[in-house]
Design an enzyme around this catalytic site. Sequence first.
Site, short mmCIF file in Angstrom:
data_model
loop_
_atom_site.label_atom_id
_atom_site.label_comp_id
_atom_site.label_asym_id
_atom_site.label_seq_id
_atom_site.Cartn_x
_atom_site.Cartn_y
_atom_site.Cartn_z
N ALA A 227 0.85 -1.19 0.00
CA ALA A 227 0.00 0.00 0.00
C ALA A 227 0.88 1.24 0.00
CB ALA A 227 -0.92 -0.02 1.22
N GLY B 203 0.74 9.07 -7.01
CA GLY B 203 1.01 7.83 -7.74
C GLY B 203 2.47 7.81 -8.16
N SER C 202 0.59 3.79 -3.17
CA SER C 202 -0.10 4.85 -3.91
C SER C 202 -1.31 5.39 -3.15
CB SER C 202 -0.58 4.32 -5.26
OG SER C 202 0.51 3.86 -6.01
N GLU D 297 3.52 -0.44 -10.96
CA GLU D 297 4.90 -0.48 -10.45
C GLU D 297 5.81 0.52 -11.19
OE1 GLU D 297 6.51 -4.09 -8.97
OE2 GLU D 297 4.57 -5.09 -9.03
N GLY E 20 -7.84 -10.45 -37.25
CA GLY E 20 -8.91 -9.71 -37.92
C GLY E 20 -10.13 -9.56 -37.01
N GLY E 21 -11.31 -9.69 -37.61
CA GLY E 21 -12.56 -9.54 -36.84
C GLY E 21 -12.62 -10.51 -35.67
N SER F 33 5.74 3.68 -17.83
CA SER F 33 6.90 3.67 -18.75
C SER F 33 7.68 4.98 -18.63
CB SER F 33 6.42 3.47 -20.19
OG SER F 33 5.93 2.16 -20.34
N1 CAA Z 1 17.12 2.33 -4.61
C1 CAA Z 1 17.55 2.90 -3.45
N2 CAA Z 1 17.35 4.19 -3.15
C2 CAA Z 1 16.71 4.95 -4.05
C3 CAA Z 1 16.23 4.43 -5.28
C4 CAA Z 1 16.48 3.06 -5.54
N3 CAA Z 1 16.08 2.48 -6.68
N4 CAA Z 1 15.63 5.41 -5.96
C5 CAA Z 1 15.71 6.53 -5.22
N5 CAA Z 1 16.37 6.23 -4.05
C6 CAA Z 1 16.71 7.17 -2.98
C7 CAA Z 1 17.62 8.29 -3.50
O1 CAA Z 1 18.98 7.91 -3.46
C8 CAA Z 1 17.32 9.41 -2.55
O2 CAA Z 1 18.04 9.16 -1.36
P1 CAA Z 1 18.57 10.39 -0.42
O3 CAA Z 1 17.36 11.01 0.19
O4 CAA Z 1 19.44 9.72 0.60
O5 CAA Z 1 19.31 11.33 -1.32
C9 CAA Z 1 15.83 9.21 -2.24
O6 CAA Z 1 15.53 7.83 -2.53
C10 CAA Z 1 14.94 10.09 -3.08
O7 CAA Z 1 15.27 9.84 -4.43
P2 CAA Z 1 14.75 10.76 -5.64
O8 CAA Z 1 15.04 12.18 -5.31
O9 CAA Z 1 15.29 10.19 -6.90
O10 CAA Z 1 13.18 10.52 -5.53
P3 CAA Z 1 11.99 11.19 -6.34
O11 CAA Z 1 11.01 11.75 -5.39
O12 CAA Z 1 12.53 12.07 -7.43
O13 CAA Z 1 11.28 9.90 -7.01
C11 CAA Z 1 10.91 8.20 -8.65
C12 CAA Z 1 11.93 9.04 -7.85
C13 CAA Z 1 11.75 7.17 -9.40
C14 CAA Z 1 10.10 9.01 -9.63
C15 CAA Z 1 9.96 7.46 -7.65
O14 CAA Z 1 9.07 8.36 -7.02
C16 CAA Z 1 9.15 6.36 -8.31
O15 CAA Z 1 9.65 5.25 -8.52
N6 CAA Z 1 7.85 6.63 -8.62
C17 CAA Z 1 6.93 5.59 -9.12
C18 CAA Z 1 6.28 4.90 -7.95
C19 CAA Z 1 5.66 3.59 -8.36
O16 CAA Z 1 6.28 2.78 -9.03
N7 CAA Z 1 4.44 3.37 -7.88
C20 CAA Z 1 3.76 2.14 -8.10
C21 CAA Z 1 3.27 1.61 -6.76
S1 CAA Z 1 2.92 -0.09 -6.60
C22 CAA Z 1 1.60 -0.42 -7.60
O17 CAA Z 1 1.67 -0.16 -8.75
C23 CAA Z 1 0.38 -1.04 -7.00
C24 CAA Z 1 0.37 -2.50 -6.96
O18 CAA Z 1 -0.20 -3.09 -6.03
C25 CAA Z 1 0.98 -3.29 -8.06
#
Ligand code: CAA
Length: 383
Positions: free
Chosen positions: A125, A132, A127, A364, A340-341, A367
């Site tokens: 949990a 999101g 999102s 997760e 097709g259809g 893209s």
């Molecule tokens: N591994 C370890 N640490 C990580 C990391 C990783 N892959 N990615 C980021 N971090 C760390 C960074 O190093 C940073 O650490 P510090 O604070 O120590 O500097 C911290 O996390 C923050 O990193 P960012 O500044 O890069 O974070 P951000 O706010 O810019 O977000 C993002 C990055 C990749 C966009 C992230 O928000 C993301 O992955 N978003 C998508 C979320 C997602 O996939 N949601 C789906 C939920 S699950 C689902 O779909 C439901 C289900 O039940 C299937």
Amino acid sequence: MKTNILNEEQLMIMSLAGDFSKNEILPLASAHDTNSTFPRKTIDKLAELGFLGHYIPQEYGGSGLDFLSYIIAIEKISSACASTGTIVMAHNSLACSPINEFGNDNQKNKFLSELASGKNIGCFALSEPESGSDAASINTTAVKDGKEYILNGTKCWVTNGAEAEVAIVFASTDKSKKSRGISAFIVDLNTPGISVGKSEKKLGIKATSTTQLIFEEVRIPECSLLVGQGEGFKIAMKTLDAGRIAVASQAVGIAQAALDASVEYSRERKTFGSPIFDHQGIQFMIAEMATKVEAARLLTWQAAGLKDKGVKFTKQSAMAKLFAAETAMSVTTKAVQIHGGNGYTTDYPVERYFRDAKITEIYEGTSEIQKIVIAKQTLNEYL
Ligand code: CAA
């Protein structure tokens, strides 16, 4: 599919998961999709075979297998029924994994064996209605009160939401610290104050339960905290790094099923006096589909292999998910076209593959999020 990349154990899992998927999952897939019913009996049987604790160590009741064999099982299961693949993935990748990787001994002993046996189903949990892709902006709070935390907030898009007994819940323990103020908790969903909210009606993976989870003044013991306060965002990111490889494998499974159906159909269906496979227009489509499926599978196995070796795999996981999801979408689109259809009707399975494929480009991490991750990781290699 024959391969010299896999070891004996991985080939055995491929065969076991393949046979089970063909004989037990596939015959029920269309009905579960049509009626949007959770495949409970199939999940129970998968639990008996050890697929619900795939890489949980045997000391905690799991099968103790490697990650690549899990990925292979997910492909086989998803090729028969993507919904079943989603249920198994959310349970293994998103609920069992964070407890296994980040939990202490007490937490592992308390939760893992019942998850691995399938007695309990798990979910993740993260999102929320207003958060999101920007996962750090969650509003759910966890406030310390003596030896307890009090949870308040609404989670959404929770796979297995209405079926699960255990959830990994992400909440802010200090909003001012943004991502560094997020904490992760293992929550027993029978705790008073937790309710299941809206259940989503979806385009595909219709046999899965996707719901809101609502937390109102929920008191959980302080020992529910994973690792420590403020570690939750990194736990979420690392969990999703691995989870995305499974989504990639699910996408490969859906695409492979669409390719198989297309080859079979094009050998039987005749136009202008010959099977449509004899027409070069169809051959070009099949060639492109087959090439993309193989490439997506290799990227996916590469990412899983790196994880098994303990090597950083954030970039390869995002690349595998991006490429495999786009492959699933393009291959299923072509599969409908080749049919097709007929492909537009529920008499043939390709319309289900087409609908199911779409989610792999979204959950997760969309893209677009994968591209952000890949770009950041690539840039780091040049710094
Ligand atoms: N591994 C370890 N640490 C990580 C990391 C990783 N892959 N990615 C980021 N971090 C760390 C960074 O190093 C940073 O650490 P510090 O604070 O120590 O500097 C911290 O996390 C923050 O990193 P960012 O500044 O890069 O974070 P951000 O706010 O810019 O977000 C993002 C990055 C990749 C966009 C992230 O928000 C993301 O992955 N978003 C998508 C979320 C997602 O996939 N949601 C789906 C939920 S699950 C689902 O779909 C439901 C289900 O039940 C299937």
